[in-house]
Write a protein that holds these residues in place. Structure first.
Motif, PDB file in Angstrom:
ATOM      1  N   ARG A 187     -34.344  17.185 -42.545  1.00 34.12           N
ATOM      2  CA  ARG A 187     -34.790  16.512 -41.324  1.00 34.12           C
ATOM      3  C   ARG A 187     -35.210  17.555 -40.281  1.00 34.12           C
ATOM      4  NH1 ARG A 187     -34.592  12.503 -44.534  1.00 34.12           N
ATOM      5  NH2 ARG A 187     -33.925  10.435 -43.819  1.00 34.12           N
ATOM      6  N   PRO A 228     -40.271  16.123 -39.997  1.00 32.78           N
ATOM      7  CA  PRO A 228     -38.984  15.791 -40.607  1.00 32.78           C
ATOM      8  C   PRO A 228     -38.985  14.546 -41.488  1.00 32.78           C
ATOM      9  CG  PRO A 228     -38.680  16.384 -38.301  1.00 32.78           C
ATOM     10  CD  PRO A 228     -40.148  16.238 -38.522  1.00 32.78           C
ATOM     11  N   ILE A 253     -36.596  14.937 -34.985  1.00 32.16           N
ATOM     12  CA  ILE A 253     -35.437  15.432 -35.726  1.00 32.16           C
ATOM     13  C   ILE A 253     -34.261  14.468 -35.581  1.00 32.16           C
ATOM     14  CG2 ILE A 253     -33.741  17.300 -35.867  1.00 32.16           C
ATOM     15  CD1 ILE A 253     -36.028  19.197 -34.983  1.00 32.16           C
TER      16      ILE A 253
END
Length: 288
Positions: A187, A228, A253
């Motif tokens: 991520r 991500p 994120i």
């Protein structure tokens, strides 16, 4: 928060450290003109990934010519710390961007495939030595150790990596899917930079097993930037030099961590734990 990042796809002036650093300066300036706050250069950019060279080695024998080719490669490497590191630090400070550069590092009588990290204030932030050179790379490069192992994937995830910088020499079609997996797994944003390298970019007087025609493509690039969620934001580009830029929304994120945090709520330390030795290991240790 949003930041603008760049990956640089180009060829060095192989075996010529000074001219390659001139090219680093020009390409860093180009990234800055595009508004980049971070620029990532390929693996072994200063001053060569010796694609197609064998340095006169077969099992059980090295040639005199190969040893002299290695000497030339050795002399084009970078000492860390040293004046070449200082020059790259000055570039980062001058253009107010973070800089990540793949170099061949010379330490004692051994070469290492190393990545150098610089802050936008010109501070040298540290280095990573390639832990395990791949296949024939082990003929010319030594092994890194745990003291620069912060880039081990699971270790990086546990430290909250947000920008995963991946200089590479892998131009195969499987590389971009691999990097998309890393972005999705961690991520994090992945910035991967690869050289575009032709036979004419390597010394003409050193035989190349992959072809002698000047326009033979030895490394085709494939640099890209991935978010991500595994989405490709820029690239990949093949067989041409380029400075690829993308705007990174850092809030992506946290949005991604909601359902998957590989070292947090999605981990099972009761079943599996990773132990990382981050101490430097020396071949000679004086007794105290």
């Amino acid at each position: 928060m949003k930041i603008r990042a760049a990956v640089v796809q180009a060829a060095p002036v192989a075996f010529d450290r000074a001219r390659t650093l001139d090219k680093v300066a020009d390409l860093t300036a180009e990234a800055a003109r595009q508004g980049a706050q971070l620029a990532v250069f390929p693996e072994a950019f200063v001053s060569a990934y010796p694609k197609g060279l064998d340095f006169g080695a077969v099992v059980g024998r090295r040639t005199r010519e190969g040893r002299d080719q290695f000497r030339r490669y050795f002399e084009s490497a970078v000492e860390v710390p040293g004046p070449d590191v200082d020059r790259m630090a000055k570039l980062a400070r001058q253009h107010r961007l973070h800089l990540v550069v793949g170099v061949i590092e010379r330490d004692g009588g051994t070469l290492y495939c190393t990545v150098l990290f610089f802050g936008d204030d010109g501070a040298f932030l540290g280095k990573h030595r390639k832990l395990m050179p791949t296949a024939a790379e082990r003929l010319v490069w030594g092994f890194g150790d745990g003291s620069t192992l912060s880039v081990l994937r699971m270790a990086m995830y546990s430290k909250g990596v947000q920008l995963y910088c991946a200089p590479t020499a892998d131009d195969r079609e499987t590389w971009v899917p691999t990097m998309r997996h890393v972005a999705l797994e961690g991520r994090c944003f992945v910035l991967t930079a690869c050289q575009v390298l032709r036979r004419s970019d390597l010394p003409a007087d050193i035989p190349n097993a992959l072809g002698e025609a000047p326009q033979t493509v030895l490394m085709r690039g494939g640099s890209c930037i991935i978010d991500p969620a595994g989405k490709v934001l820029a690239g990949p580009v093949f067989e041409e030099e380029a400075v690829l830029c993308a705007e990174l929304d850092m809030d992506e994120i946290a949005r991604g961590k909601y359902d998957f945090d590989v070292t947090g709520h999605y981990a099972r330390p009761d079943v599996f734990q990773l132990s990382v030795n981050e101490r430097p290991l020396k071949p000679v240790v004086p007794e105290r």
